[in-house]
Design a protein around this motif. Structure first.
Motif, PDB file in Angstrom:
ATOM      1  N   LYS A 120      -5.631  -4.454  -0.839  1.00 21.28           N
ATOM      2  CA  LYS A 120      -5.740  -5.688  -0.052  1.00 21.28           C
ATOM      3  C   LYS A 120      -5.875  -5.379   1.431  1.00 21.28           C
ATOM      4  CE  LYS A 120      -3.489  -8.883  -3.224  1.00 21.28           C
ATOM      5  NZ  LYS A 120      -2.353  -9.788  -3.449  1.00 21.28           N
ATOM      6  N   THR A 121      -5.145  -4.389   1.905  1.00 18.41           N
ATOM      7  CA  THR A 121      -5.220  -3.991   3.315  1.00 18.41           C
ATOM      8  C   THR A 121      -6.610  -3.455   3.647  1.00 18.41           C
ATOM      9  OG1 THR A 121      -2.866  -3.442   3.325  1.00 18.41           O
ATOM     10  CG2 THR A 121      -4.207  -2.489   5.086  1.00 18.41           C
ATOM     11  N   HIS A 153      -9.604  -5.158   6.040  1.00 21.72           N
ATOM     12  CA  HIS A 153     -10.254  -4.402   7.112  1.00 21.72           C
ATOM     13  C   HIS A 153     -11.777  -4.535   7.032  1.00 21.72           C
ATOM     14  CE1 HIS A 153     -10.932  -1.207  10.023  1.00 21.72           C
ATOM     15  NE2 HIS A 153     -11.769  -0.656   9.165  1.00 21.72           N
ATOM     16  N   HIS A 154     -12.306  -4.645   5.807  1.00 24.30           N
ATOM     17  CA  HIS A 154     -13.760  -4.755   5.596  1.00 24.30           C
ATOM     18  C   HIS A 154     -14.216  -6.204   5.420  1.00 24.30           C
ATOM     19  CE1 HIS A 154     -14.550  -0.468   5.345  1.00 24.30           C
ATOM     20  NE2 HIS A 154     -13.449  -0.344   4.623  1.00 24.30           N
ATOM     21  N   ASN A 155     -13.307  -7.140   5.705  1.00 27.22           N
ATOM     22  CA  ASN A 155     -13.608  -8.573   5.563  1.00 27.22           C
ATOM     23  C   ASN A 155     -14.072  -8.929   4.152  1.00 27.22           C
ATOM     24  OD1 ASN A 155     -12.995  -9.230   8.281  1.00 27.22           O
ATOM     25  ND2 ASN A 155     -14.983  -8.452   8.893  1.00 27.22           N
ATOM     26  N   GLY A 177     -12.528  -9.712  -0.092  1.00 28.91           N
ATOM     27  CA  GLY A 177     -11.387  -9.923  -0.965  1.00 28.91           C
ATOM     28  C   GLY A 177     -11.110  -8.614  -1.680  1.00 28.91           C
ATOM     29  N   TYR A 178      -9.911  -8.447  -2.215  1.00 25.67           N
ATOM     30  CA  TYR A 178      -9.618  -7.159  -2.845  1.00 25.67           C
ATOM     31  C   TYR A 178     -10.325  -7.007  -4.192  1.00 25.67           C
ATOM     32  CZ  TYR A 178      -6.095  -8.943  -6.154  1.00 25.67           C
ATOM     33  OH  TYR A 178      -5.447  -9.578  -7.183  1.00 25.67           O
ATOM     34  N   GLN A 179     -10.605  -8.096  -4.882  1.00 25.66           N
ATOM     35  CA  GLN A 179     -11.316  -7.978  -6.154  1.00 25.66           C
ATOM     36  C   GLN A 179     -12.768  -7.533  -5.962  1.00 25.66           C
ATOM     37  OE1 GLN A 179     -10.568 -11.528  -8.430  1.00 25.66           O
ATOM     38  NE2 GLN A 179      -8.478 -10.911  -8.866  1.00 25.66           N
ATOM     39  N   PRO A 180     -13.513  -8.103  -5.004  1.00 24.79           N
ATOM     40  CA  PRO A 180     -14.858  -7.553  -4.752  1.00 24.79           C
ATOM     41  C   PRO A 180     -14.809  -6.089  -4.321  1.00 24.79           C
ATOM     42  CG  PRO A 180     -14.684  -9.727  -3.769  1.00 24.79           C
ATOM     43  CD  PRO A 180     -13.301  -9.355  -4.249  1.00 24.79           C
TER      44      PRO A 180
END
Length: 123
Positions: free
Chosen positions: A63-64, A68-70, A72-75
């Motif tokens: 998630k962090t 940082h890469h703008n 969501g964590y799933q994508p």
């Protein structure tokens, strides 16, 4: 359309874009997402929902990094898995090609090993 109407529409658009309009809770409503629509979206995007168990720390780290890469964590996870799969497929293809090249030599070595085993048993 009158110039005044156009000017008013532009001003209103700017207010929506700036957040001056629409940021209050009164503008928010929960919309039920029809299962058929979700399935159609998944099918058109060739996505399939899955469930996976991961360590809490790993999820937090993902998630962090995603933030940082703008993303969501799933994508982000999809991107990581896709990169891994592409890389592994290349490696497997190279190994398969190497085995095709080495194939006859390997067979001779195996035959020699079997021959050596037979000789040892007979001796």
């Amino acid at each position: 359309m009158k110039k005044e109407d156009i000017k008013k529409a532009i001003e209103q658009d700017e207010k929506w874009d700036s957040g001056e309009l629409g940021q209050e809770e009164s503008y928010v409503e929960r919309v039920e997402f029809d299962q058929a629509i979700e399935e159609a979206i998944n099918q058109s995007a060739r996505l399939r929902p899955i469930s996976i168990r991961m360590e809490e720390e790993l999820i937090t780290d993902l998630k962090t990094i995603a933030e940082h890469h703008n993303l969501g964590y799933q994508p982000l996870i999809r991107q990581l898995l896709k990169r891994f799969v592409v890389s592994e497929k290349k490696i497997l293809k190279q190994r398969a090609q190497a085995m095709e090249i080495k194939g006859p030599e390997d067979k001779r070595i195996e035959d020699n090993d079997e021959f050596a085993d037979q000789v040892a048993k007979e001796a």
